[in-house]
Design an enzyme around this catalytic site. Structure first.
Site, mmCIF file in Angstrom:
data_model
loop_
_atom_site.group_PDB
_atom_site.id
_atom_site.type_symbol
_atom_site.label_atom_id
_atom_site.label_comp_id
_atom_site.label_asym_id
_atom_site.label_seq_id
_atom_site.Cartn_x
_atom_site.Cartn_y
_atom_site.Cartn_z
ATOM 1 N N ASP A 54 7.977 -6.933 -13.565
ATOM 2 C CA ASP A 54 7.897 -5.769 -12.677
ATOM 3 C C ASP A 54 8.291 -4.481 -13.423
ATOM 4 O O ASP A 54 8.138 -3.384 -12.887
ATOM 5 C CB ASP A 54 8.849 -5.969 -11.489
ATOM 6 C CG ASP A 54 8.155 -5.750 -10.153
ATOM 7 O OD1 ASP A 54 6.940 -5.467 -10.158
ATOM 8 O OD2 ASP A 54 8.823 -5.838 -9.112
ATOM 9 N N LYS A 81 1.627 -11.797 -2.669
ATOM 10 C CA LYS A 81 1.761 -12.081 -4.101
ATOM 11 C C LYS A 81 1.647 -13.581 -4.349
ATOM 12 O O LYS A 81 1.006 -14.017 -5.301
ATOM 13 C CB LYS A 81 3.108 -11.554 -4.620
ATOM 14 C CG LYS A 81 3.115 -10.032 -4.782
ATOM 15 C CD LYS A 81 4.511 -9.465 -4.950
ATOM 16 C CE LYS A 81 4.458 -7.945 -4.945
ATOM 17 N NZ LYS A 81 5.768 -7.297 -4.808
ATOM 18 N N GLN A 115 12.121 -8.438 -5.140
ATOM 19 C CA GLN A 115 11.469 -7.536 -4.177
ATOM 20 C C GLN A 115 12.460 -6.478 -3.706
ATOM 21 O O GLN A 115 13.582 -6.784 -3.313
ATOM 22 C CB GLN A 115 10.926 -8.354 -2.994
ATOM 23 C CG GLN A 115 10.116 -7.560 -1.988
ATOM 24 C CD GLN A 115 8.821 -6.983 -2.573
ATOM 25 O OE1 GLN A 115 8.186 -7.591 -3.411
ATOM 26 N NE2 GLN A 115 8.445 -5.803 -2.123
HETATM 27 N N1 GUN Z 1 8.740 -2.891 -3.117
HETATM 28 C C1 GUN Z 1 7.658 -2.103 -2.916
HETATM 29 N N2 GUN Z 1 6.826 -2.154 -3.973
HETATM 30 C C2 GUN Z 1 7.394 -2.975 -4.869
HETATM 31 C C3 GUN Z 1 7.015 -3.423 -6.173
HETATM 32 O O1 GUN Z 1 5.970 -3.069 -6.740
HETATM 33 N N3 GUN Z 1 7.879 -4.281 -6.772
HETATM 34 C C4 GUN Z 1 9.031 -4.664 -6.187
HETATM 35 N N4 GUN Z 1 9.825 -5.509 -6.851
HETATM 36 N N5 GUN Z 1 9.417 -4.274 -5.001
HETATM 37 C C5 GUN Z 1 8.598 -3.429 -4.350
#
Ligand code: GUN
Length: 298
Positions: A121, A54, A98
């Site tokens: 998110d 990211k 995350q």
């Molecule tokens: N863990 C696995 N996929 C994601 C996601 O799309 N966002 C977040 N915050 N954590 C994740």
């Protein structure tokens, strides 16, 4: 006949070029770049890899990023403080916590702490609640489900009135994608570990979203001819014939499904590249909204 391949990499590349242009226009107008703040707590290698990807993707499109990297023994107070600091940072427009968080940290509390206008998110309980309800629109929707919907749109899949089967009910993918499909007027069936006769359910699907994390689980002879398949699974399997000794496969057995489906995503190169793209898009959108709100209140 084989299925149309839905090329997530091509769609993501096209969108990232547009996002980079938008981020550039933002920077030109305000003198600073859109910013994403990430909180990574724990030592899960997959999570660390996601956050690295990211960060790299942000750099490429002109989004600045800051990351709080915290150890697996981080406390709730540590995580709360990191989120608060990002909430208060005027150069951060989007916040990504995350998941999963370490078990001693209350996930709902952490997600609720994220400023609504920075919830890129889409996991804040208010945004998830609005997604679940008729007539209400969340400010942001979760990245992977949004990527799935865009890939369906990309090939002009009729969603209204279609029977969509979602395999998996995770908070990150299965549940929110089911809600998004329902909002788009599909008839939705969610299948999970306790569902009886999963092949029988899948046979009814005009649209299949596979997100259960079981390598090559769905077989071609479970499918209705012409079904559109979005395969969210990313499973590493041993493959002594490959150079690395392993390869990535989806939740769908591509070789047999490709003979029956109307369209299908590949793994890798399907949903994966779309997930990060959605986060980038939401971050630039958040930056414009925050900056414009600030401007109009002056
Ligand atoms: N863990 C696995 N996929 C994601 C996601 O799309 N966002 C977040 N915050 N954590 C994740």
């Amino acid at each position: 006949m084989t299925a149309t391949i839905i090329d997530g990499t091509a769609v993501a590349d096209r969108m990232r070029a547009e996002i980079a242009g938008d981020a550039e226009r933002f920077k030109h107008k305000y003198g600073y770049a859109p910013g994403l703040g990430a909180v990574l707590a724990g030592d899960d290698p997959a999570s660390a890899q996601y956050v690295r990807m990211k960060r790299r993707a942000c750099e490429k499109v002109g989004i600045e990023s800051v990351t709080f990297e915290m150890t697996a023994d981080s406390t709730q107070a540590d995580v709360d403080a990191a989120i608060q600091s990002l909430n208060e940072n005027p150069r951060v427009h989007g916040i990504l916590v995350q998941l999963p968080l370490p078990p001693q940290v209350d996930e709902e509390r952490a997600l609720r702490l994220v400023s609504l206008e920075k919830d890129v998110d889409g996991f804040h309980p208010v945004n998830i609640g609005k997604l679940a309800m008729k007539g209400r629109e969340p400010t942001f929707t979760p990245a992977t489900p949004t990527g799935c919907m865009l890939l369906l749109e990309e090939i002009g899949t009729p969603i209204e009135g279609a029977h969509a089967v979602v395999l998996g009910r995770s908070n990150i993918v299965g549940l929110p994608v089911a809600m998004m499909l329902q909002k788009a007027n599909a008839t939705v069936t969610i299948c999970h570990s306790r569902t009886r006769d999963i092949p029988g359910m899948i046979r009814q699907a005009d649209i299949l979203i596979a997100a259960i994390g079981k390598p090559e689980y769905v077989k071609g002879d479970w499918l209705k001819p012409g079904v559109v398949i979005i395969d969210v699974g990313t499973n590493r399997i041993d493959d002594p014939a490959s150079e690395k000794g392993y390869r990535w496969v989806g939740d769908v057995d591509f070789a047999s499904a490709n003979q029956v489906a109307g369209a299908i995503t590949k793994v890798p190169g399907g949903v994966g590249p779309m997930t990060i793209t959605m986060l980038l898009k939401n971050t630039v959108k958040a930056a414009w909204t925050i900056a414009e709100t600030l401007e109009s209140s002056r």
